[in-house]
Each structure stands twice: as structure tokens, then as C-alpha cells.
Write a protein that holds these residues in place. Structure first.
Motif, PDB file in Angstrom:
ATOM      1  N   PHE A  41     -13.858  49.631  -6.490  1.00 20.67           N
ATOM      2  CA  PHE A  41     -14.758  48.997  -5.517  1.00 20.67           C
ATOM      3  C   PHE A  41     -16.122  48.708  -6.152  1.00 20.67           C
ATOM      4  O   PHE A  41     -16.718  47.660  -5.919  1.00 20.67           O
ATOM      5  CB  PHE A  41     -14.917  49.907  -4.300  1.00 20.67           C
ATOM      6  CG  PHE A  41     -15.800  49.330  -3.220  1.00 20.67           C
ATOM      7  CD1 PHE A  41     -15.718  48.000  -2.858  1.00 20.67           C
ATOM      8  CD2 PHE A  41     -16.726  50.131  -2.566  1.00 20.67           C
ATOM      9  CE1 PHE A  41     -16.533  47.465  -1.870  1.00 20.67           C
ATOM     10  CE2 PHE A  41     -17.542  49.612  -1.579  1.00 20.67           C
ATOM     11  CZ  PHE A  41     -17.450  48.278  -1.229  1.00 20.67           C
ATOM     12  N   ASP A  44     -15.722  45.684  -8.347  1.00 24.49           N
ATOM     13  CA  ASP A  44     -15.634  44.480  -7.524  1.00 24.49           C
ATOM     14  C   ASP A  44     -17.016  44.060  -7.044  1.00 24.49           C
ATOM     15  O   ASP A  44     -17.376  42.878  -7.069  1.00 24.49           O
ATOM     16  CB  ASP A  44     -14.710  44.750  -6.340  1.00 24.49           C
ATOM     17  CG  ASP A  44     -14.394  43.499  -5.545  1.00 24.49           C
ATOM     18  OD1 ASP A  44     -14.456  42.409  -6.121  1.00 24.49           O
ATOM     19  OD2 ASP A  44     -14.092  43.620  -4.344  1.00 24.49           O
ATOM     20  N   ALA A  45     -17.799  45.044  -6.605  1.00 33.72           N
ATOM     21  CA  ALA A  45     -19.158  44.743  -6.134  1.00 33.72           C
ATOM     22  C   ALA A  45     -20.019  44.196  -7.267  1.00 33.72           C
ATOM     23  O   ALA A  45     -20.799  43.255  -7.073  1.00 33.72           O
ATOM     24  CB  ALA A  45     -19.791  46.008  -5.553  1.00 33.72           C
ATOM     25  N   ASP A  91     -20.260  54.845  -1.633  1.00 35.40           N
ATOM     26  CA  ASP A  91     -19.586  53.653  -1.128  1.00 35.40           C
ATOM     27  C   ASP A  91     -20.501  52.832  -0.226  1.00 35.40           C
ATOM     28  O   ASP A  91     -20.457  51.600  -0.230  1.00 35.40           O
ATOM     29  CB  ASP A  91     -18.323  54.043  -0.352  1.00 35.40           C
ATOM     30  CG  ASP A  91     -17.170  54.390  -1.272  1.00 35.40           C
ATOM     31  OD1 ASP A  91     -17.308  54.174  -2.480  1.00 35.40           O
ATOM     32  OD2 ASP A  91     -16.147  54.889  -0.775  1.00 35.40           O
ATOM     33  N   GLY A  95     -21.538  49.035  -0.873  1.00 33.28           N
ATOM     34  CA  GLY A  95     -21.316  48.003   0.131  1.00 33.28           C
ATOM     35  C   GLY A  95     -22.579  47.234   0.476  1.00 33.28           C
ATOM     36  O   GLY A  95     -22.559  46.005   0.612  1.00 33.28           O
ATOM     37  N   PHE A  98     -23.523  45.086  -2.490  1.00 34.03           N
ATOM     38  CA  PHE A  98     -22.496  44.050  -2.604  1.00 34.03           C
ATOM     39  C   PHE A  98     -22.827  42.879  -1.688  1.00 34.03           C
ATOM     40  O   PHE A  98     -22.915  41.718  -2.112  1.00 34.03           O
ATOM     41  CB  PHE A  98     -21.154  44.693  -2.252  1.00 34.03           C
ATOM     42  CG  PHE A  98     -19.979  43.753  -2.217  1.00 34.03           C
ATOM     43  CD1 PHE A  98     -20.002  42.523  -2.859  1.00 34.03           C
ATOM     44  CD2 PHE A  98     -18.825  44.109  -1.532  1.00 34.03           C
ATOM     45  CE1 PHE A  98     -18.908  41.668  -2.837  1.00 34.03           C
ATOM     46  CE2 PHE A  98     -17.725  43.263  -1.500  1.00 34.03           C
ATOM     47  CZ  PHE A  98     -17.780  42.039  -2.153  1.00 34.03           C
TER      48      PHE A  98
END
Length: 283
Positions: A41, A44-45, A91, A95, A98
Motif C-alpha cells: 500500500f 502504491d501511494a 496506514d 492514505g 496518497f
């Protein structure tokens, strides 16, 4: 045989093959640690966090790789800084950054209508447009990734399994984590031009994850990931040539398909082993 080899007689397909192979090797080195540490994750961010830097570099006529690297570096620093807070999990920090970086990138892009085509290349890549200079850059990135992986192997290994043990052994886990983020950034920045940010995880995550079904030692996982990545590249280019599909997306799709094939084969192997052990015990 002509069906297999004819596409690779074309010069731009040959460059695409070499580019994909180099990206596969880089992603095998970085992706193995990403899978072991559960950092998908974050990666990806970070890949989407490159958009503001790439957009600004494109509008200013600068180097896209430099813009991507600066933007991804800012993303990594932001995640590290916010991740130290005890009020929310890492996380949550990932997020927030991101969405924030992606929104800033889209706002920048919205002020430049001419950037729309480049945005497509940013998201999906253009492996068939790889130039000789791109191959040189990828080769340099691979050399740097190999050196970092070799020098940081012990610290990365301890960090992947027990941060407290890494600290006890004097391996400086915070520095090791920062270097690992740098390795991940290098892999993403070097790869986005070839397969695009939305598809880079096809080579960054799927081959190491597939190799983990068959190997337990990290060097063997990296070797297996490199071989599977190269296989995905060659097969993806071949399918793309004959079926007229997007080359970068096809490579990523093949990589993910290889993961599921590996998972299924591993399950069959384990089931057969269990059956044989049961027969041996009963006899």
C-alpha cells in the motif's frame, strides 16, 4: 517458431524486451522486501505521489525522472514523519498523503490541456517507446539497486522480521527503513516510464509473491522473482504483438496471472504431499 520469434526481430520490440527485463530485475530486488514487510500500500501511494512532480517537470520542460524522484521522496518523508504519531496508524498517514498528492497532481494537470496524453503515459506507461537512453538509465538504476540490496541485506532481513532484534544488533532499523524506502522509490521511479504507475506493481509485487510459494530463502525468492518477471515481460510482449493489446498492461496482467498459476500449483503440490504422507503413515 516464427510466431514466437518474429516480433522480437523488430528493433523497438527488442528495446522493450530489454527494458522490461531490466525493470523486472530492479523490481525483484525491491519487491521482495516490499512483500516481506507488507509495504504494498505504501508503494502504491508513493507511485501515485509522483504525479505532482511529473506534471510540474513536464510543464516546465524538465526531466520527468527528476520530478518523479523529488515528488516520491517528499511522499516518503511525509509518510515517515506522520507515521511517528501515536494517534493514528501508518496506514492512515499513507492514505492521507496518497489522496493529497494525487489531488495536487490532478489540479496541476487540469491547468494544462496538453498534458492529457502524457498523463496516460504516466498511468499506463509506453514500453514500446523505450529508447537507448532509457535502457542506460535502467541499467544504472539496477546497479544502484544491487549495491543497496547487498550492503543493506542484513539490516533489511532483521527489519523484516523483528525491529527490536535489529536495534539490539546495532543495525539501526530507522536508517534501514529509510534506505529501504529509497530502494522502493528507485524501483518505482525507474519503472514508471516503462509500465506506468498503475501497472508497476504487476512486476513489483506479483513475481516475488509467486516465488515465495517455492522458496524460503530471500536470495532464491529474488532469483525466482527475476525469472518470473522476465517471463512475464517476454510473454506479455508476445501476446501484445499478436493480439494488439496495450503492451505495459499485458505484461502486468501476465505477471499477476503467473502469481495465481504459482499459487494453484503450490496448492496442488501441498495436497499431493499431504496425501502421500497419509498413505505412508497408514502403511
Amino acid at each position: 517458431m516464427e510466431w514466437l520469434f518474429a516480433p522480437f526481430e523488430v528493433s523497438f520490440v527488442q528495446r522493450a524486451l530489454w527494458g522490461g527485463v531490466l525493470v523486472s530485475l530492479i523490481c525483484a530486488l525491491a519487491g521482495t522486501w516490499v512483500v516481506l514487510r507488507g509495504m504494498a500500500f505504501l508503494g502504491d501511494a508513493m507511485s501515485h505521489g509522483m504525479l505532482p512532480g511529473v506534471a510540474l517537470a513536464s510543464m516546465a520542460g524538465g526531466n520527468l525522472l527528476v520530478g518523479a524522484a523529488v515528488s516520491a521522496g517528499v511522499m516518503a518523508l511525509g509518510v515517515t514523519a506522520l507515521g511517528r504519531s501515536r494517534r493514528f496508524s501508518q496506514d492512515t498517514a499513507i492514505g492521507l498523503l496518497f489522496v493529497g498528492m494525487l489531488a495536487i497532481g490532478v489540479i496541476i494537470v487540469s491547468h494544462s490541456q496538453s498534458f492529457a496524453v502524457d498523463l496516460t503515459g504516466f498511468l499506463f506507461g509506453d514500453v514500446l517507446a523505450v529508447r537507448d537512453t532509457d535502457l542506460v538509465q535502467l541499467a544504472v538504476a539496477l546497479g544502484v539497486a544491487a549495491v543497496v540490496s547487498a550492503l543493506g541485506y542484513r539490516a533489511f532481513l532483521a527489519l523484516s522480521f523483528d525491529t527490536r532484534t535489529a536495534h539490539t544488533l546495532g543495525l539501526r532499523p530507522k536508517l534501514a527503513h529509510a534506505v529501504l524506502l529509497g530502494l522502493l522509490t528507485l524501483a518505482i521511479v525507474a519503472s514508471f516510464h516503462v509500465v506506468g504507475t498503475l501497472l508497476v506493481f504487476g512486476l513489483l509485487i506479483a513475481p516475488p509473491a509467486a516465488a515465495m510459494f517455492w522458496a524460503s530463502r530471500i536470495p532464491l525468492i529474488m532469483l525466482g522473482a527475476a525469472l518470473l518477471g522476465c517471463l512475464a515481460t517476454g510473454t506479455g510482449l508476445l501476446v501484445s504483438w499478436h493480439w494488439g493489446t496495450a503492451a505495459g498492461a499485458t505484461i502486468a496482467a501476465v505477471a499477476v496471472a503467473l502469481f495465481f498459476v504459482s499459487a494453484l500449483a503450490s496448492r496442488v503440490r501441498d495436497s499431493r504431499t499431504t496425501t502421500e504422507e497419509g498413505i505412508a503413515t497408514s502403511s
